[in-house]
Motif scaffolding. Structure first.
Motif, PDB file in Angstrom:
ATOM      1  N   ARG A   1       0.865  -1.181   0.000  1.00  0.00           N
ATOM      2  CA  ARG A   1       0.000   0.000   0.000  1.00  0.00           C
ATOM      3  C   ARG A   1       0.898   1.226   0.000  1.00  0.00           C
TER       4      ARG A   1
ATOM      5  N   GLU B   1     -11.881  -4.406 -10.072  1.00  0.00           N
ATOM      6  CA  GLU B   1     -11.660  -4.201  -8.645  1.00  0.00           C
ATOM      7  C   GLU B   1     -11.784  -5.542  -7.942  1.00  0.00           C
TER       8      GLU B   1
ATOM      9  N   HIS C   1      -0.916   8.334  -7.019  1.00  0.00           N
ATOM     10  CA  HIS C   1      -1.461   7.044  -6.559  1.00  0.00           C
ATOM     11  C   HIS C   1      -1.260   6.830  -5.055  1.00  0.00           C
TER      12      HIS C   1
ATOM     13  N   GLN D   1      -2.827   3.826  -2.664  1.00  0.00           N
ATOM     14  CA  GLN D   1      -3.357   2.743  -3.493  1.00  0.00           C
ATOM     15  C   GLN D   1      -2.565   1.453  -3.292  1.00  0.00           C
TER      16      GLN D   1
END
Length: 207
Positions: free
Chosen positions: A65, A180, A73, A76
């Motif tokens: 992460r 996702e 980003h 993310q």
């Protein structure tokens, strides 16, 4: 080893090696990670990400992460990776270097299994995914400037098509679709989920 488990190391890694490219594919095989989003008019920069598959009793995938202070980003879920430097021998060398810089995963714990076709992303990069076998007897040291967490997801979960949901978001007035794959408290989406989907398609649906 779990008898009959297709994600046990003795079964999975030989299977994957047969279906992946043994060397980085040529640039002309690159395709957009999201065909609906126009690519920016800029020179592409080559990059690589490591798909680190940990050879546990049943394999798992190491993900990170990104720290919230990053310019792009932030927060993310991502694979270790980054731009290919002139000093890198190839995409695998770059991906291993980045994995060491980001999470302290040393190259002697990583074995390259193969490569996926490069992906073109909206930030102007051409990313080559490098699939690798990681020794479970590894130690991580996170670089807090880039990564604030590292975790593993069962490979079986990621390679199950029912877990590949389709999401949508609007960007600059255009609605885009993307993959996702929520897992526990982690929201895997965008480029990372697209690369996971690409691995699934290569291994289990043919290239």
């Amino acid at each position: 080893m779990t008898a009959g488990d297709p994600f046990a190391p003795a079964a999975f890694f030989p299977f994957a090696r047969e279906r992946l490219d043994p060397a980085p594919p040529p640039a002309e095989r690159a395709r957009p990670i999201n065909p609906e989003r126009p690519m920016p008019r800029m020179a592409l920069r080559d990059a690589a990400v490591l798909i680190p598959i940990v050879a546990r009793e049943t394999a798992s995938v190491l993900l990170t992460r990104r720290t919230l202070t990053l310019r792009k980003h932030a927060g993310q879920i991502a694979f270790p990776g980054g731009a290919i430097d002139p000093t890198d021998r190839d995409a695998a060398d770059a991906a291993k270097r980045e994995a060491f810089e980001e999470v302290g995963l040393s190259a002697d714990k990583i074995e390259t299994i193969g490569f996926l076709d490069p992906y073109l992303v909206g930030t102007g990069y051409r990313i080559t995914p490098v699939v690798a076998k990681v020794d479970p007897d590894h130690a991580l040291v996170l670089n807090p400037a880039e990564v604030d967490a590292a975790f593993e997801v069962p490979l079986a979960f990621l390679m199950t098509e029912a877990n590949h949901r389709r999401g949508t978001r609007e960007f600059e007035g255009v609605r885009y679709h993307f993959y996702e794959m929520p897992y526990d408290d982690h929201y895997i989406w965008g480029v990372t989920a697209g690369i996971v989907r690409g691995l699934y398609e290569r291994l289990y649906r043919g290239s």
